[in-house]
Design a protein around this motif. Structure first.
Motif, short mmCIF file in Angstrom:
data_model
loop_
_atom_site.label_atom_id
_atom_site.label_comp_id
_atom_site.label_asym_id
_atom_site.label_seq_id
_atom_site.Cartn_x
_atom_site.Cartn_y
_atom_site.Cartn_z
N VAL A 1 0.84 -1.20 0.00
CA VAL A 1 0.00 0.00 0.00
C VAL A 1 0.87 1.25 0.00
N VAL A 2 1.87 1.28 0.86
CA VAL A 2 2.73 2.45 0.97
C VAL A 2 3.51 2.68 -0.32
N LEU A 3 4.10 1.64 -0.86
CA LEU A 3 4.89 1.79 -2.08
C LEU A 3 4.02 2.27 -3.25
N ALA A 4 2.83 1.69 -3.38
CA ALA A 4 1.97 2.03 -4.51
C ALA A 4 1.42 3.44 -4.41
N HIS A 5 0.91 3.81 -3.24
CA HIS A 5 0.18 5.07 -3.13
C HIS A 5 1.04 6.24 -2.69
#
Length: 231
Positions: free
Chosen positions: A131-135
């Motif tokens: 989630v962190v990497l993508a968003h």
């Protein structure tokens, strides 16, 4: 699994992806945040908790402690008080503070952009890291597998696995990397709106014809064509 069966499953996955894009064109991360560390904290809080509840808690938490430095130095009792309503609040508060301390001491106060580095942070597994990497950074390193994604991926016959990491690996083989994260978000939207756990609405599901788990008793068959009598 035979090559032909793998090909059929991949084609099904791609068609499901296409339909999900049409059904939920504006789907996006529903957690509110302004910085990568705030997204990290919100995602940790979302475990066993609704995003709506997290979004009720984080405004005051981020107002009091907007950065990793602030959270690292905060009074732990105050963090617990602010996140109490998200459940498992003691463990979440402990992980949030420990993760922020590591971010400060090991990563210069910046949430790392690498999967292996993120996984070193307390309270962070692949779901949170994805989630962190993508968003926060626009990096599709994997497929986020939450309870909705796990349930629907199995119902749709895209995996027989039960462990999130193995489900993720199957989905990564089926889907284009550019769509890994938006797949998860749209599948989560569909799980909430249509394919819920206890009573899936197969009668109004736009994926029903692709779903091997569809409840045919809930699907109304098309009416036969009207008979035209000779004049």
């Amino acid at each position: 699994m035979s090559i032909s069966r793998k090909r059929v499953i991949k084609q099904r996955a791609l068609e499901i992806l296409l339909r999900l894009k049409r059904l939920y064109p504006d789907a996006t991360c529903s957690l509110n945040y302004e910085t990568p560390v705030q997204l990290l904290v919100a995602t940790i809080l979302s475990a066993q908790c609704t995003d709506e509840r997290v979004n009720m808690v984080t405004p005051e938490l981020f107002r009091r402690f907007p950065t990793a430095h602030d959270l690292a130095e905060a009074d732990s009792d105050e963090i617990e008080r602010l996140v109490r309503s998200t459940g498992f609040y003691r463990n979440k508060a402990k992980n949030i503070q420990a993760a922020c301390r590591m971010i400060v001491t090991d990563f210069g106060g910046t949430v790392p952009r690498q999967m292996d580095a993120l996984l070193k942070l307390p309270g962070v597994a692949r779901k949170t890291a994805n989630v962190v990497l993508a968003h926060a950074y626009g990096i599709n390193a994997g497929v986020t597998v939450d309870t909705h994604v796990k349930r629907l991926s199995r119902r749709l016959g895209l995996t027989e696995q039960t462990e999130p990491v193995k489900i993720e690996r199957n989905l990564m083989e089926l889907l284009p990397q550019a769509d890994w994260e938006n797949w998860s978000i749209r599948l989560i939207y569909h799980g909430r709106a249509v394919c819920n756990a206890r009573n899936p609405a197969c009668d109004r599901c736009q994926l029903a014809d692709l779903c091997p788990s569809v409840d045919l008793t809930k699907v109304t068959p098309p009416s036969p064509p009207a008979m035209i009598l000779p004049q």
